[in-house]
Design an enzyme around this catalytic site. Sequence first.
Site, PDB file in Angstrom:
ATOM      1  N   LYS A  91      25.164   6.132 -57.814  1.00 41.02           N
ATOM      2  CA  LYS A  91      25.117   7.332 -56.964  1.00 41.02           C
ATOM      3  C   LYS A  91      24.207   7.175 -55.749  1.00 41.02           C
ATOM      4  O   LYS A  91      24.444   7.781 -54.708  1.00 41.02           O
ATOM      5  CB  LYS A  91      24.668   8.546 -57.778  1.00 41.02           C
ATOM      6  CG  LYS A  91      25.721   9.029 -58.763  1.00 41.02           C
ATOM      7  CD  LYS A  91      25.275  10.301 -59.452  1.00 41.02           C
ATOM      8  CE  LYS A  91      26.346  10.746 -60.438  1.00 41.02           C
ATOM      9  NZ  LYS A  91      26.113  12.105 -60.936  1.00 41.02           N
TER      10      LYS A  91
ATOM     11  N   ASP B 261      27.790  17.740 -57.697  1.00 40.30           N
ATOM     12  CA  ASP B 261      27.209  18.038 -59.016  1.00 40.30           C
ATOM     13  C   ASP B 261      26.476  19.391 -59.015  1.00 40.30           C
ATOM     14  O   ASP B 261      26.707  20.230 -59.885  1.00 40.30           O
ATOM     15  CB  ASP B 261      26.217  16.948 -59.436  1.00 40.30           C
ATOM     16  CG  ASP B 261      26.924  15.651 -59.837  1.00 40.30           C
ATOM     17  OD1 ASP B 261      28.051  15.713 -60.354  1.00 40.30           O
ATOM     18  OD2 ASP B 261      26.320  14.575 -59.627  1.00 40.30           O
TER      19      ASP B 261
END
Length: 294
Positions: free
Chosen positions: A83, A119
Amino acid sequence: MTAAAQSTADAIQRIDSHTVLFGVIGDPIRHSKSPIMMNRAFRETGVNGVYTAFHITADKLGDFIAGVRAMGIRGVNVTIPHKLDVMQYLDHIDESAAAIGAVNTIVNNDGVLTGYNTDGIGYVRSLKEEAEAQLVGKHIVVLGAGGAARGIVYALSKEAPASITIANRTEQRAIELAASMNGVTSVVGVGNDQLERACANADIIINTTSTGMFPHVDESPIDAAWLRPGAVASDIIYNPMKTKFLMDAERAGCRIHGGLGMFIYQGAYAFEYWTGQPAPAAAMRETVLEALQQ
Ligand code: ATR
């Protein structure tokens, strides 16, 4: 033929020379439920797309992104451990992903790659749709100060709650995370010794730590006696679907909110960025629930 086999057969039937490619990368990746969720979303909306899982190790990350450009892969989800490292290979980083310092969704617009983070906003959409529609003016406690907490606190701070208190085992990490959020909302970081006091006043308590995750299902990050009856107890863990934290909180008179919705809605936002269409969230949830129960 089972329903799952039938739907796989239906999807394969439709693959042709116009089919657009999507996927998720991670290491490990074979446990991921994203492919079944996203392929269900494509079938449901009639998008001619295929979404697969790529096992990409850290040394192959640059090659993979070159492949995305070469093959015109339209969308990629990024999971652990890429990420952060993937950001160096992208052309643009969206403001939210830059603030969070992590990318979980890449959109490829004719070879120009932009990184987003869905997210935190996925979590907040789930919380609002499933537990607490109005976050304005609420007092929120976030347990944990890691990567997951960062995205969630950033997204929550855009909703104008009265306060966000980040409580963490390592107090310094909580203080640093709070200091990095310079929005309108008051965000403070404390050690776990302040947790009981923070919970007494909290409308929403969110567990972002791994405490209670399978196989440690008998652990909870908090004593439920500290929670105010009527408050919302929320956990981002979805294995198990109802953690000890949520079971204890329910018994203490709290409303509870599990972690599956965060996974569904982070994917729903990615789908919407890629296709410009509303995501079929209910169908996506149904497919993931079925897979988790197998
Ligand atoms: P993620 O990116 O999934 O959030 P992380 O960055 O490793 O993972 O963060 C995990 C968080 O859970 C941290 O806040 C961690 O506390 P520390 O900063 O003190 O390490 C917290 N955590 C993990 N296990 C814990 C435990 N058993 N008790 C209390 N906090 C725990």
